[in-house]
Scaffold this active site. Structure first.
Site, PDB file in Angstrom:
ATOM      1  CB  SER A 161      -6.427  56.921  53.712  1.00  0.00           C
ATOM      2  OG  SER A 161      -7.110  55.729  53.384  1.00  0.00           O
ATOM      3  CB  CYS A 165      -6.884  52.793  48.666  1.00  0.00           C
ATOM      4  SG  CYS A 165      -5.781  54.154  49.150  1.00  0.00           S
ATOM      5  CG  LEU A 166      -3.079  49.773  52.905  1.00  0.00           C
ATOM      6  CD1 LEU A 166      -1.701  50.325  52.609  1.00  0.00           C
ATOM      7  CD2 LEU A 166      -3.357  49.870  54.402  1.00  0.00           C
ATOM      8  CG  ASN A 170      -5.979  59.881  50.915  1.00  0.00           C
ATOM      9  OD1 ASN A 170      -4.825  60.325  50.920  1.00  0.00           O
ATOM     10  ND2 ASN A 170      -6.607  59.530  52.016  1.00  0.00           N
ATOM     11  N   GLY A 196      -0.110  57.749  48.996  1.00  0.00           N
ATOM     12  CA  GLY A 196       1.257  58.202  48.815  1.00  0.00           C
ATOM     13  C   GLY A 196       2.195  57.105  48.369  1.00  0.00           C
ATOM     14  CG  PHE A 197       3.435  54.186  50.175  1.00  0.00           C
ATOM     15  CD1 PHE A 197       4.779  53.849  50.292  1.00  0.00           C
ATOM     16  CD2 PHE A 197       2.868  54.999  51.152  1.00  0.00           C
ATOM     17  CE1 PHE A 197       5.538  54.321  51.361  1.00  0.00           C
ATOM     18  CE2 PHE A 197       3.619  55.476  52.219  1.00  0.00           C
ATOM     19  CZ  PHE A 197       4.954  55.130  52.328  1.00  0.00           C
ATOM     20  CG  HIS A 251     -10.706  56.124  47.626  1.00  0.00           C
ATOM     21  ND1 HIS A 251     -11.001  55.577  48.853  1.00  0.00           N
ATOM     22  CD2 HIS A 251      -9.386  56.409  47.656  1.00  0.00           C
ATOM     23  CE1 HIS A 251      -9.901  55.543  49.593  1.00  0.00           C
ATOM     24  NE2 HIS A 251      -8.915  56.050  48.889  1.00  0.00           N
ATOM     25  CD  GLU A 277     -14.400  54.781  48.522  1.00  0.00           C
ATOM     26  OE1 GLU A 277     -13.663  55.522  49.184  1.00  0.00           O
ATOM     27  OE2 GLU A 277     -13.962  53.995  47.646  1.00  0.00           O
TER      28      GLU A 277
END
Length: 369
Positions: free
Chosen positions: A45, A260-261, A302, A304-305, A344, A346
């Protein structure tokens, strides 16, 4: 070796390189974790970014093969107040400097990381250039301004697997079929996946097959998995082509869990939109509230969007929020077996408060059976 850190706003900071000569351009960000630097470095990432650690002393416990979260280091530069060149830990098999040199990551120390963090918090994550080769301040600032940036770029293409592979207890194994032995078959989309996600799925009884980011929904359904996992990854979700349509085609057909993403891509598949945060969330101490239980989790993050909650349809419910800025941290579909979180669960590195989400995914797959 003398180095300069130049930001697009004109700020220039003198520093030192502890990995030799080099020059790097990227988005400069900060991470508030006190340890776990190897996991941070090997998190895909961070592709396209230059990471500043706010904790001042880095490198003191070295590097070891067990703490890898992917096969390489991904930031373009790694910045800290003070590098510890002589590690002291029974698990250490090498130094941080050697590790960074192996993967071509510029290591920078000897500057005021608190000042840089304040600048980023006030003005936002910025484009930057770090160099030991060009020490002309005006030239470096101009290079920083001319760098393309992350918005609208497809950063996933550079980190996703080239072909499918299976996951065993010891690591990736070449192949395009599920490994034997698991209670559930899970297809994991690799947008920049971290190994600990695969380790936990395997520990919880799943046979995991990892597939490239642009694998079609038809190919996934042909494998007849019990569930689909959407991994983390770098950059702007809106810049990743050919993925949202496949996720949308899988909705309602298989249980889906996104991180996340993967969470952001799922939000786009729902019909929502994403936006860039001012300086993002990066570290192992982000407080998140579960709106369904009222409990607060300290999480590893982690990104930024972020998904814009106002853009989501009525069929999607917000389940988690960030207690620092109120941003969306989790959501679930009210009709389909699909849920996701921005953070996250995990860990690796970070707290284990949110591991229960993997059990929630297991429960969805059990329910569909």
């Amino acid at each position: 070796m003398k180095a300069l850190i130049a930001l697009e706003d004109g700020t220039v900071l003198p520093a030192r390189s502890f990995t030799g000569a080099g020059e790097a351009a990227g988005e400069i960000v900060f991470n508030t974790s006190m340890s776990g630097y190897q996991e941070i470095l090997t998190d895909p990432s961070y592709t396209g970014q230059m990471v500043t650690m706010t904790y001042p002393l880095i490198g003191n416990y070295g590097i070891n093969p067990e703490d890898m979260e992917s096969a390489a280091a991904h930031p373009r530069a790694f910045l800290m107040r003070e590098y510890q060149a002589v590690p002291s830990n029974y698990r250490a098999s090498g130094t941080l400097a050697d590790f960074l040199c192996k993967f071509g990551v510029l290591g920078i120390e000897g500057f005021d990381t608190r000042m840089l963090t304040r600048i980023i918090r006030k003005r936002g994550a910025m484009k930057a250039v770090i160099s030991t080769e060009d020490l002309n301040e005006a030239s470096l600032v101009e290079k920083a301004r001319n760098w393309a940036g992350l918005v609208g770029q497809d950063m996933v293409a550079g980190v996703t697997a080239a072909k499918p592979y299976a996951w065993s207890t010891n690591g990736p194994v070449a192949g395009s079929t599920f490994p034997a032995g698991g209670r559930f078959k899970v297809v994991a989309y690799d947008f920049g996946i971290k190994y600990n996600q695969l380790r936990i799925l395997t520990e919880k009884g799943c046979s995991v097959l990892v597939v490239p980011a642009k694998t079609s929904a038809a190919d996934v359904l042909a494998l007849n998995p019990d569930g689909v996992f959407l991994s983390n990854g770098p950059g702007d979700p809106a810049g990743v082509a050919g993925v949202v349509e496949n996720i949308r085609a899988l909705l309602g057909k298989k249980p889906i869990f996104g991180i996340c993403l993967g969470h952001q891509m799922l939000g786009l598949a729902y019909g929502g939109s994403t936006f860039k945060l001012k300086f993002g969330h990066r570290g192992g101490n982000q407080p998140v509230k579960d709106l369904q239980t009222g409990k607060v989790e300290i999480t590893s993050q982690n990104h930024g969007f972020c998904v814009d909650p106002q853009s989501l349809p009525a069929s999607v419910e917000v389940t988690h929020i960030n207690l620092n800025d109120g941003s969306l941290e989790g959501m679930r579909h009210k009709e389909y077996p699909a849920f996701s979180v921005q953070y996250h669960p995990e860990h690796a590195p970070g707290p284990h408060d949110a591991v229960y989400l993997f059990d929630r995914f297991i429960g969805l797959m059990e329910g569909r059976r």
